[in-house]
Write an enzyme that holds these catalytic residues in place. Structure first.
Site, PDB file in Angstrom:
ATOM      1  N   GLU A  47     -15.832 -28.169 -50.723  1.00  0.00           N
ATOM      2  CA  GLU A  47     -16.722 -28.411 -49.580  1.00  0.00           C
ATOM      3  C   GLU A  47     -17.888 -29.281 -50.058  1.00  0.00           C
ATOM      4  O   GLU A  47     -18.345 -29.150 -51.220  1.00  0.00           O
ATOM      5  CB  GLU A  47     -17.264 -27.060 -49.090  1.00  0.00           C
ATOM      6  CG  GLU A  47     -18.359 -27.115 -48.060  1.00  0.00           C
ATOM      7  CD  GLU A  47     -19.021 -25.742 -47.821  1.00  0.00           C
ATOM      8  OE1 GLU A  47     -19.062 -24.924 -48.764  1.00  0.00           O
ATOM      9  OE2 GLU A  47     -19.457 -25.508 -46.674  1.00  0.00           O
ATOM     10  N   LYS A 124     -16.167 -27.497 -39.817  1.00  0.00           N
ATOM     11  CA  LYS A 124     -16.415 -26.083 -40.086  1.00  0.00           C
ATOM     12  C   LYS A 124     -16.903 -25.340 -38.836  1.00  0.00           C
ATOM     13  O   LYS A 124     -17.879 -25.743 -38.188  1.00  0.00           O
ATOM     14  CB  LYS A 124     -17.462 -25.957 -41.194  1.00  0.00           C
ATOM     15  CG  LYS A 124     -17.706 -24.549 -41.705  1.00  0.00           C
ATOM     16  CD  LYS A 124     -18.639 -24.615 -42.904  1.00  0.00           C
ATOM     17  CE  LYS A 124     -18.883 -23.262 -43.522  1.00  0.00           C
ATOM     18  NZ  LYS A 124     -19.783 -23.379 -44.716  1.00  0.00           N
ATOM     19  N   CYS A 174     -15.088 -22.861 -46.610  1.00  0.00           N
ATOM     20  CA  CYS A 174     -16.008 -21.883 -47.148  1.00  0.00           C
ATOM     21  C   CYS A 174     -16.109 -20.581 -46.364  1.00  0.00           C
ATOM     22  O   CYS A 174     -15.210 -19.768 -46.419  1.00  0.00           O
ATOM     23  CB  CYS A 174     -17.379 -22.521 -47.343  1.00  0.00           C
ATOM     24  SG  CYS A 174     -18.318 -21.632 -48.579  1.00  0.00           S
TER      25      CYS A 174
HETATM   26  N1  ING Z   1     -21.308 -20.309 -48.404  1.00  0.00           N
HETATM   27  C1  ING Z   1     -21.174 -18.898 -48.470  1.00  0.00           C
HETATM   28  C2  ING Z   1     -19.760 -18.417 -48.131  1.00  0.00           C
HETATM   29  O1  ING Z   1     -19.449 -17.967 -47.056  1.00  0.00           O
HETATM   30  C3  ING Z   1     -22.015 -16.713 -47.823  1.00  0.00           C
HETATM   31  C4  ING Z   1     -22.194 -18.194 -47.657  1.00  0.00           C
HETATM   32  C5  ING Z   1     -21.870 -16.142 -49.089  1.00  0.00           C
HETATM   33  C6  ING Z   1     -21.972 -15.957 -46.717  1.00  0.00           C
HETATM   34  C7  ING Z   1     -21.661 -14.773 -49.216  1.00  0.00           C
HETATM   35  C8  ING Z   1     -21.769 -14.579 -46.826  1.00  0.00           C
HETATM   36  C9  ING Z   1     -21.627 -13.972 -48.081  1.00  0.00           C
HETATM   37  O2  ING Z   1     -18.986 -18.451 -49.054  1.00  0.00           O
HETATM   38  C10 ING Z   1     -20.930 -21.204 -47.472  1.00  0.00           C
HETATM   39  N2  ING Z   1     -21.179 -22.505 -47.749  1.00  0.00           N
HETATM   40  O3  ING Z   1     -20.388 -20.876 -46.423  1.00  0.00           O
END
Ligand code: ING
Length: 320
Positions: A47, A124, A174
């Site tokens: 990403e 996304k 992601c």
């Molecule tokens: N990053 C993280 C993901 O979903 C996140 C944000 C991390 C949300 C951990 C919840 C828990 O992997 C992105 N860029 O979405």
């Protein structure tokens, strides 16, 4: 019968805020050359692979953030990726920040064939984090500030990949991987190969409760392995990793088969290539038995999934 595609997950190490696209793209071309040397036919990048993970930076003026966005693909700066694909006869998946000609902003991924044609685009859908500066957070996560919700759904196409005439290919990005709905919409289109890039902080920055650090990678792998197994598909999940301007992202990129097994895993948090032979015929077992959707699914029992956004409180039980 074997329909084996050799796939490379090209994990990227950190990209600092001060780094220009050219250094990241040069690293990516080197990974493409190594992938080709190892027999790969497809290279999957993370990403937002061209820049630092800029949603961690608050900019009052959103227009200033446009410097992190691509207004065309290919462009002078990204042309080396397309040139390498042609020279090495590779297809590649690229995650990047997209600014459309009419001024919309998306967290986007594309699948490009060796001729440089964009065969599939995805924007996304699940944008984590927040839109305004949050003083409680150790680090900001402003994807809701800089991106609009993707408007392309979760498309799957059957397209030539490598030496195979047709591969049912889909994408997510992601945070999408944490939502079973993302996987199931792809599964309902008979996806065989899901490509997804991620930039995931290795520590919880939401300051909303303790989360043991080891659970970060566990939750990521759990989501991907479950999604692949429950939809009888391969998944290639590729990290941008390492410490960007003091903020750590975890690596642990993986390639997962339709049984939910990890068949290749990165072990560093830097530029690293993992390669696996994916025999797409392995999708058939799940697809024709336990997850034969047409035989076993009961959509009439699932109406809450699209009728509701948030969870409702259940009725309270009372005696009699
Ligand atoms: N990053 C993280 C993901 O979903 C996140 C944000 C991390 C949300 C951990 C919840 C828990 O992997 C992105 N860029 O979405």
């Amino acid at each position: 019968m074997s329909r084996t595609l050799t796939v490379a997950a090209a994990q990227l190490g950190p990209i600092q805020r001060a780094e220009g696209r050219n250094s990241a793209i040069a690293r990516m071309v080197r990974l493409m050359e190594r992938a080709q040397a190892r027999g790969a036919e497809l290279v999957v990048f993370p990403e937002l692979a061209l820049t630092t993970f800029f949603p961690r930076h608050y900019l009052e003026n959103r227009a200033e953030a446009d410097l992190w966005f691509e207004t065309s693909l290919p462009s002078n700066e990204t042309a080396p990726l397309f040139d390498a694909a042609r020279r090495l006869n590779l297809s590649f998946h690229l995650g990047y920040a997209e600014r459309t000609p009419d001024g919309h902003h998306y967290n986007t991924a594309v699948l490009v064939n060796p001729a440089g044609q964009i065969m599939l685009k995805y924007r996304k859908v699940h944008l984590p984090g927040h839109a305004e500066f949050d003083p409680k957070r150790a680090v900001q996560h402003l994807e809701k500030r800089y991106f609009e919700v993707g408007n392309l759904g979760f498309p799957v196409i059957r397209a030539p990949l490598g030496h195979l005439d047709g591969v049912n290919t889909g994408m997510m990005i992601c945070n999408d991987r944490r939502w079973p709905e993302s996987w199931r919409v792809l599964g309902l289109q008979s996806v065989e190969l899901v490509m997804l890039g991620y930039n995931t902080p290795s520590l919880n920055q939401a300051a909303s409760g303790f989360e043991a650090p080891h659970l970060r990678v566990f939750h990521s792998h759990l989501s991907i392995q479950a999604g692949a197994y429950q939809n009888a598909t391969f998944a290639v999940a590729v990290a941008k990793a390492g410490t960007e301007d003091g903020n750590e992202l975890f690596g642990h990129s993986i390639i997962v088969n339709p049984q939910g097994e990890i068949i290749a895993q990165a072990t560093t948090w830097d530029d690293e290539l993992i390669v696996a032979d994916c025999n797409l015929e392995q999708c058939q077992l799940g697809r024709t038995t336990i997850f034969a959707f047409d035989k076993h699914r009961r959509p009439e029992a699932y109406t809450a999934i699209t009728a509701q956004t948030g969870a409702a409180d259940p009725p309270v039980w009372t005696p009699g």
